[in-house]
Design an enzyme around this catalytic site. Structure first.
Site, short mmCIF file in Angstrom:
data_model
loop_
_atom_site.label_atom_id
_atom_site.label_comp_id
_atom_site.label_asym_id
_atom_site.label_seq_id
_atom_site.Cartn_x
_atom_site.Cartn_y
_atom_site.Cartn_z
N ARG A 194 3.56 3.44 0.33
CA ARG A 194 4.75 2.60 0.32
C ARG A 194 4.89 1.81 1.62
O ARG A 194 6.00 1.59 2.11
CB ARG A 194 6.02 3.43 0.05
CG ARG A 194 5.87 4.45 -1.10
CD ARG A 194 5.64 3.80 -2.43
NE ARG A 194 6.70 2.88 -2.79
CZ ARG A 194 7.81 3.24 -3.44
NH1 ARG A 194 7.97 4.46 -3.84
NH2 ARG A 194 8.72 2.35 -3.73
N ARG A 230 10.31 -1.89 1.44
CA ARG A 230 11.16 -0.89 2.06
C ARG A 230 11.63 -1.24 3.46
O ARG A 230 12.60 -1.93 3.62
CB ARG A 230 10.46 0.46 2.04
CG ARG A 230 10.34 0.99 0.61
CD ARG A 230 10.13 2.45 0.62
NE ARG A 230 10.56 3.08 -0.62
CZ ARG A 230 10.49 4.39 -0.83
NH1 ARG A 230 10.03 5.17 0.09
NH2 ARG A 230 10.91 4.89 -1.96
N ARG A 260 11.33 -11.25 -0.42
CA ARG A 260 11.51 -10.72 -1.76
C ARG A 260 12.74 -11.27 -2.47
O ARG A 260 12.72 -11.54 -3.66
CB ARG A 260 11.57 -9.18 -1.62
CG ARG A 260 12.31 -8.44 -2.64
CD ARG A 260 11.36 -7.70 -3.57
NE ARG A 260 12.04 -6.60 -4.20
CZ ARG A 260 12.93 -6.77 -5.17
NH1 ARG A 260 13.21 -7.97 -5.61
NH2 ARG A 260 13.53 -5.73 -5.70
N ASP A 294 4.16 -1.43 -9.24
CA ASP A 294 4.87 -0.17 -9.44
C ASP A 294 4.18 0.61 -10.55
O ASP A 294 3.52 0.02 -11.41
CB ASP A 294 6.34 -0.40 -9.79
CG ASP A 294 7.15 0.87 -9.59
OD1 ASP A 294 7.58 1.13 -8.45
OD2 ASP A 294 7.34 1.63 -10.56
N TYR A 312 9.26 9.74 -16.32
CA TYR A 312 10.27 8.67 -16.37
C TYR A 312 10.62 8.32 -17.82
O TYR A 312 11.79 8.10 -18.16
CB TYR A 312 9.79 7.41 -15.63
CG TYR A 312 9.82 7.58 -14.14
CD1 TYR A 312 11.02 7.65 -13.45
CD2 TYR A 312 8.65 7.70 -13.40
CE1 TYR A 312 11.06 7.83 -12.07
CE2 TYR A 312 8.67 7.88 -12.02
CZ TYR A 312 9.88 7.95 -11.37
OH TYR A 312 9.92 8.14 -10.02
O1 1CP Z 1 3.59 0.04 -0.44
C1 1CP Z 1 4.26 -0.11 -1.46
O2 1CP Z 1 5.49 0.11 -1.57
C2 1CP Z 1 3.46 -0.62 -2.61
C3 1CP Z 1 4.15 -0.84 -3.85
C4 1CP Z 1 4.70 0.33 -4.63
C5 1CP Z 1 4.07 1.51 -5.01
C6 1CP Z 1 2.69 2.04 -4.59
C7 1CP Z 1 5.97 0.30 -5.23
C8 1CP Z 1 6.97 -0.78 -5.09
N1 1CP Z 1 6.08 1.41 -6.03
C9 1CP Z 1 4.94 2.18 -5.90
C10 1CP Z 1 4.60 3.43 -6.58
C11 1CP Z 1 5.69 4.24 -7.17
N2 1CP Z 1 6.77 3.83 -7.86
C12 1CP Z 1 5.68 5.64 -7.17
C13 1CP Z 1 4.58 6.48 -6.58
C14 1CP Z 1 4.72 6.59 -5.12
C15 1CP Z 1 5.81 7.51 -4.65
O3 1CP Z 1 5.77 8.70 -5.02
O4 1CP Z 1 6.65 7.04 -3.87
C16 1CP Z 1 6.83 6.09 -7.83
C17 1CP Z 1 7.26 7.51 -8.05
C18 1CP Z 1 7.52 4.93 -8.27
C19 1CP Z 1 8.76 4.87 -9.03
C20 1CP Z 1 9.79 4.12 -8.26
N3 1CP Z 1 9.86 2.76 -8.19
C21 1CP Z 1 10.80 4.66 -7.45
C22 1CP Z 1 11.06 6.15 -7.21
C23 1CP Z 1 12.26 6.64 -7.92
C24 1CP Z 1 12.35 8.14 -7.97
O5 1CP Z 1 12.05 8.72 -9.05
O6 1CP Z 1 12.66 8.76 -6.93
C25 1CP Z 1 11.52 3.58 -6.90
C26 1CP Z 1 12.71 3.63 -5.99
C27 1CP Z 1 10.90 2.39 -7.38
C28 1CP Z 1 11.26 0.98 -7.02
C29 1CP Z 1 10.33 0.36 -6.07
N4 1CP Z 1 8.96 0.25 -6.28
C30 1CP Z 1 8.39 -0.41 -5.22
C31 1CP Z 1 9.44 -0.73 -4.28
C32 1CP Z 1 9.25 -1.50 -2.99
C33 1CP Z 1 10.64 -0.23 -4.84
C34 1CP Z 1 12.02 -0.33 -4.18
C35 1CP Z 1 12.95 -1.23 -4.89
C36 1CP Z 1 12.92 -2.70 -4.61
O7 1CP Z 1 12.44 -3.23 -3.57
O8 1CP Z 1 13.49 -3.38 -5.49
#
Ligand code: 1CP
Length: 372
Positions: free
Chosen positions: A42, A46, A55, A91, A166
């Site tokens: 990640r 963030r 974004r 994602d 999910y």
């Molecule tokens: O470096 C990066 O952030 C690359 C992009 C990336 C990746 C690798 C995003 C963007 N998501 C993911 C993978 C992801 N998504 C995982 C596996 C990694 C981990 O365990 O953290 C999981 C579980 C998700 C599901 C997800 N998407 C969540 C977790 C929710 C929960 O169950 O706790 C969240 C908050 C998201 C939204 C999301 N995905 C990515 C970002 C930057 C965001 C934040 C929201 C946004 O900016 O709108």
């Protein structure tokens, strides 16, 4: 969308193995390295101010569908931190959303499913993924990045268990009660769902590798919620198939399997067939090496929360991770889970410098010193 295949055929071919000498790829293969490679789960998005600026508002799924923006967001942390790999900005729910299961990603919450998976009828809502038609923006963004990046690009997919969680829970969950009750009340439906999601992950990963990704990570983030016996019988066979199918189509590709809270699962995860096993912060890396055995590289495992406690704490914890990893080849430095949103990017910059300066695992001069 109709022009996707022609655009694909115009893509510049990126030679496979272009990054065979990169420290990240070499460490995945447990080869000697000039320095311990580092990237952060990640790392894109963030905590980065330039992420928030680029974004804008709206669902992340809209951002993910814009290849130019995705390329920019993927490059931002590489440029700022000097990481040894880029993680593709996307994602884990993108494939299921793209085939129309009805998934959105709500800011501040994460994936939310309007009509969760409940019965056999819901399998029909998961038709096979056709990357050139359903996710052409992924193929396009990976191609752009492969042509631009000077470090390897890591493609990824959610582990079938984590994606299923999910779909069944309808969103993020703490206890995963609905998933566990479906697994145990209808094991046949569970196996069929896992089969479909495994195939979808393989299809997505192959499309990323075809477009120029150099390695892949399977984020089975929530698998640690399971007792080992059920992980072994109801999840691991699918992960093994996923890894084997990627290996068949893209032999020699470095592969990483990661989950949180997987201390008790590590010996099983090590049998999935990936080159690397990701370790969260709960298991010290010397102990993790014993649990995964000598045939796998390890990735991890600085507690992301310690990056919030000031540089002195983060530096000491980074040194502790390096010391625990030892000198054997096959350590990729990472956090034990994703970067927390409140992290000061300056701390991560310093962590990269420290790992590059002091990390010794697999470093050539060390190996020479130790030769009789
Ligand atoms: O470096 C990066 O952030 C690359 C992009 C990336 C990746 C690798 C995003 C963007 N998501 C993911 C993978 C992801 N998504 C995982 C596996 C990694 C981990 O365990 O953290 C999981 C579980 C998700 C599901 C997800 N998407 C969540 C977790 C929710 C929960 O169950 O706790 C969240 C908050 C998201 C939204 C999301 N995905 C990515 C970002 C930057 C965001 C934040 C929201 C946004 O900016 O709108």
């Amino acid at each position: 969308m109709a022009d996707a295949p022609s655009r694909a055929s115009q893509r510049v071919a990126i030679p496979a193995g272009r990054f065979d000498d990169a420290p990240f790829i070499r460490a995945c293969r447990r080869q000697s390295v000039p320095h311990v490679p580092v990237w952060f789960m990640r790392q894109a998005g963030r905590s980065l101010p330039e992420y928030r600026a680029a974004r804008g508002p709206g669902s992340i799924l809209d951002a993910i569908a814009q290849p130019d923006l995705v390329a920019e967001l993927t490059l931002q942390p590489v440029d700022r931190y000097g990481t040894d790999a880029a993680i593709f900005f996307s994602d884990i729910v993108v494939p299921v959303a793209a085939v129309g299961f009805g998934v959105d990603v709500t800011p501040g919450t994460g994936p939310v499913v309007a009509q969760p998976f409940r019965s056999r009828d819901d399998l029909r809502r998961l038709r096979p993924l056709e990357p050139e038609i359903d996710t052409p923006y992924v193929v396009e963004a990976v191609s752009q990045l492969a042509a631009t990046l000077d470090v390897p690009l890591i493609g990824f997919a959610g582990g079938p268990f984590t994606v299923a969680s999910y779909l069944i829970e309808g969103g993020p969950s703490k206890n995963f009660t609905k998933v566990k009750s479906l697994m145990h009340s209808d094991p046949k439906l569970w196996a069929d769902l896992m089969g479909v999601l495994t195939t979808m992950a393989v299809t997505s990963l192959r499309s990323q590798l075809d477009a120029g990704a150099s390695a892949i990570q399977v984020f089975d983030s929530w698998a640690g919620i399971l007792a080992p016996q059920y992980y072994e019988s109801m999840v691991l066979p699918f992960t093994k198939r996923l890894v084997a199918e990627v290996e068949t189509s893209h032999p020699g590709t470095p592969t990483i399997l990661f989950g949180v809270g997987t201390g008790e699962l590590l010996p099983l995860m090590a049998t999935a067939g990936t080159s690397v096993v990701g370790i969260d912060w709960r298991v010290p890396l010397d102990e993790a090496r014993l649990r995964v055995g000598p045939d796998r590289a390890i990735q991890g495992n600085l507690d992301p929360a310690l990056c919030l406690a000031g540089w002195d704490v983060a530096a000491e914890a980074t040194r502790e991770v390096l010391a625990r990893a030892g000198r054997a080849p096959g350590h990729i430095f990472n956090l034990g889970h994703g970067v927390l949103p409140e992290t000061d990017p300056g701390i991560l910059e310093q962590v990269v410098e420290l790992v590059h300066a002091e990390g010794r695992a697999g470093v050539e001069e060390t190996i020479q010193e130790e030769r009789p």
